[in-house]
Design an enzyme around this catalytic site. Structure first.
Site: not given
Lengths: 414, 414
Positions: A127, A199, A224-225, A373
């Site tokens: 990322f 991560d 927040y995921k 996705r």
């Protein structure tokens, strides 16, 4: 997999041990939310807590709430709630700041432990913000002390040499959902004296993570995921106990001081995980995350994993058995154990397909240039939802609706 | 000042041009809140917004809210609302992270502009976290590139030499409320080629600040004191336009990239104030601050200042005319123009007096070893409140109630 019957799908929902978790979330009345890997939906407990924190704690008890409502302990409280989800024993996880900033702390810490090594090794597809943070550390330490080396996944193990100071990896790839073998890679790195940072942005709350078992050095992750902590929820950081008193992280804010309220002129770092705090905690957002985490009470992450794999297998089977979806190419690993909790398919019209899906209530997302996705989140998705989503997808492909769909690019926080 | 009559006090409240702002805040039904310099009370607009953000934006519109409800723009939106309060033209203020972290960004930026200089000059009594962050930068750059030099206020101007890279000051002292002359000091520093960082923690929202007029280079400040943004509200950072493309801040998170959503592998910084962003913004907390700032709509900061001075003068006059308060020693500057919006008094029993005040509903605070601190916040305090507070204080001193008061030290976020 032979053709899946509607009865079979209904049966899976009927016997799903996680089925009763769905009622804890506010979900769209119609449609299916397949973007929980980007922003988890709202647990009702989150809204209740926000109301409590604003209208009672802040409004009525004002400054006394730091003690009365334990605001001061929130980073630790929330950290300890996240710990069991990522296989961490007590005293090693704390909630604070953003994932990027926490990466900066652990990157600097890890590099300081072995000043004779300078390479930070990562994957080219990691990322972007993770890679940028290495550039940021390098801008301060100089390229001689911090140098980013990017390799492809195939070349990873060969690149683990004694010149590498730190290996920084994201366990689940944000595009494809590819899941790395944390145990094997961490061990291989340690054999070369390399410290490892994981991560967990797309793994915390999505699958069982075993940081302690894998003897991981440092980890960071996102609130927040899959943790459903709300937009821009604070992040977390894990530091193995044995490293906590050996490192000094450079964002030396007062909350990381061993006695923050002594107001002493010079910094004396805490010897515990609280050293990784910096400024004043964001009480409102952190309280919302704290409340959101209650949905994980009594959840067995192994059950989450089993259902996640089953949802993925169902999705793939339904796509494969539908001729009209033959142009969709699976970009995620085929083996369920090699994936996180999301599926990626490529298609030249992915952009339009995604918008058409959203228009019809199936909230998926698009990643340039051609990736669709789908986030599979076992706490609130039903097998039925997967079937409905693939049916909608089929309708869109059959009717070529994607050619008309006006894509409103929305900025998304992956 | 001659003895102040009750009639006079009532008259001041009657003609107060800011009187109608009080109704915008949730305040204790009884008692007086004199700790707005530590945590501002809740504007009703904040609670309404929190409800809106959770129960409608997050709950219903989910990921699409990043565009639909402009979450992605919040750091800029909030920054632009703070800008006029601190005398900043457009495009120079952004809301993000904590004050400590923003200090790290601007300290590193400022030091990078003049690598031949290494001294960061500050005052020995500056708020500790500000000094700690310099230590943090030094831990990465090395003492040869970043060295903290602390002087007393008397020695400040003499210490402005050509060896100093950066002067870092807090405009209003967190203990005494002493207000520094931003214009004079900034000019003196610039004459020696020194870049200047001002910490506005106790001045933003408390008094008119004139960053642009004073040609300040960098500033940081806090959202949860006089801006009433809620506990641990995000902070802000100001960078003068002419410096924005000349500096590179080292916390290179994706939100500071010139194209965050291009997901490019290497960092290309924004050339605007958005470079000072790092990770994903904390949407819930930032929205609450955004809503809280609406209480400043159509507020003239000069009027705020005039009332702040008048409240302070009244407080001091009432203390001075009361023999029973003769043992309280004013630790703030006597001249109102030399103070921020708070008063400090020392007393050997300050600890017990503070607790006795709180027990009677007058929320003040205590700073070791012997300081009583009273925050004067013109948007919601009445002249009557000052009189009531001094009367309560008189009663406590007369009856020596402070000897019985059990002080529950509460951790406070100054």
């Amino acid at each position: 997999m032979s053709k899946v019957s509607e009865e079979q799908i209904a049966q899976w929902d009927l016997i799903d041990p996680l089925a009763d978790k769905r009622q804890l979330f506010k979900l769209p009345e119609k449609g299916v939310y397949l973007d929980g890997n980007s922003l988890g939906p709202m647990p009702f407990s989150a809204a209740e807590r926000a109301k409590e924190v604003l209208e009672r704690q802040w409004a009525n008890d004002l400054i006394t709430s730091w003690n009365k409502h334990s605001w001061i302990d929130l980073p630790t409280t929330v950290g300890e709630k996240i710990a069991p989800l990522i296989g961490a024993g007590p005293g090693q996880v704390i909630c604070c700041d953003s994932t990027s900033i926490n990466l900066f702390k652990v990157l600097s810490s890890a590099l300081s432990l072995q000043p004779s090594r300078s390479v930070v090794l990562s994957l080219a597809g990691n990322f972007p913000t993770d890679l940028y943070m290495v550039e940021g550390v390098a801008s301060l330490l100089g390229e001689d002390a911090c140098h980013l080396n990017l390799v492809s996944e195939d070349g990873l193990e060969d690149a683990l040499t004694s010149e590498v100071a730190v290996l920084m990896l994201t366990q689940v790839d944000f595009r494809s959902g590819r899941l790395l073998d944390m145990q094997r890679i961490t061990q291989k790195a340690h054999e070369q004296g390399i410290l490892v940072i994981w991560d967990l942005a797309h793994s915390a709350g999505a699958l069982p993570v075993r940081l302690d078992d894998c003897e991981v050095d440092f980890a960071v992750g996102c609130g927040y995921k899959y943790l459903n902590g709300g937009p821009g929820a604070p992040a977390f950081v894990y530091v193995a106990t044995h490293l906590q008193s050996r490192v000094t992280q450079p964002l030396k804010g007062w909350m990381g001081h061993k006695q923050p309220f002594a107001f002493s002129q010079s910094y004396a770092q805490s010897q515990s995980i609280t050293q990784f705090l910096c400024g004043t905690p964001s009480v409102v957002s952190m309280s919302v995350l704290d409340a959101a985490l209650t949905v994980f009470n009594d959840v067995d992450m192994q059950q989450v994993r089993e259902k996640s794999e089953a949802l993925g297998e169902l999705f793939i089977a339904l796509v494969e058995e539908e001729e009209k979806l033959a142009d969709l190419k699976l970009e995620s690993p085929k083996a369920p154990q090699a994936r996180g909790s999301q599926l990626a398919f490529s298609h030249e019209h992915a952009h339009g397909i995604c918008q058409a899906l959203i228009d019809k209530g199936v909230i998926a997302d698009f990643r340039a240039p051609n990736i669709l996705r789908f986030g599979l989140t076992p706490l609130y998705l039903r097998y039925q939802d997967i079937q409905d989503s693939v049916q909608t997808l089929t309708h869109i492909m059959e009717q070529k609706i994607y050619l008309q769909a006006q894509f409103n690019v929305h900025h998304k926080v992956t």
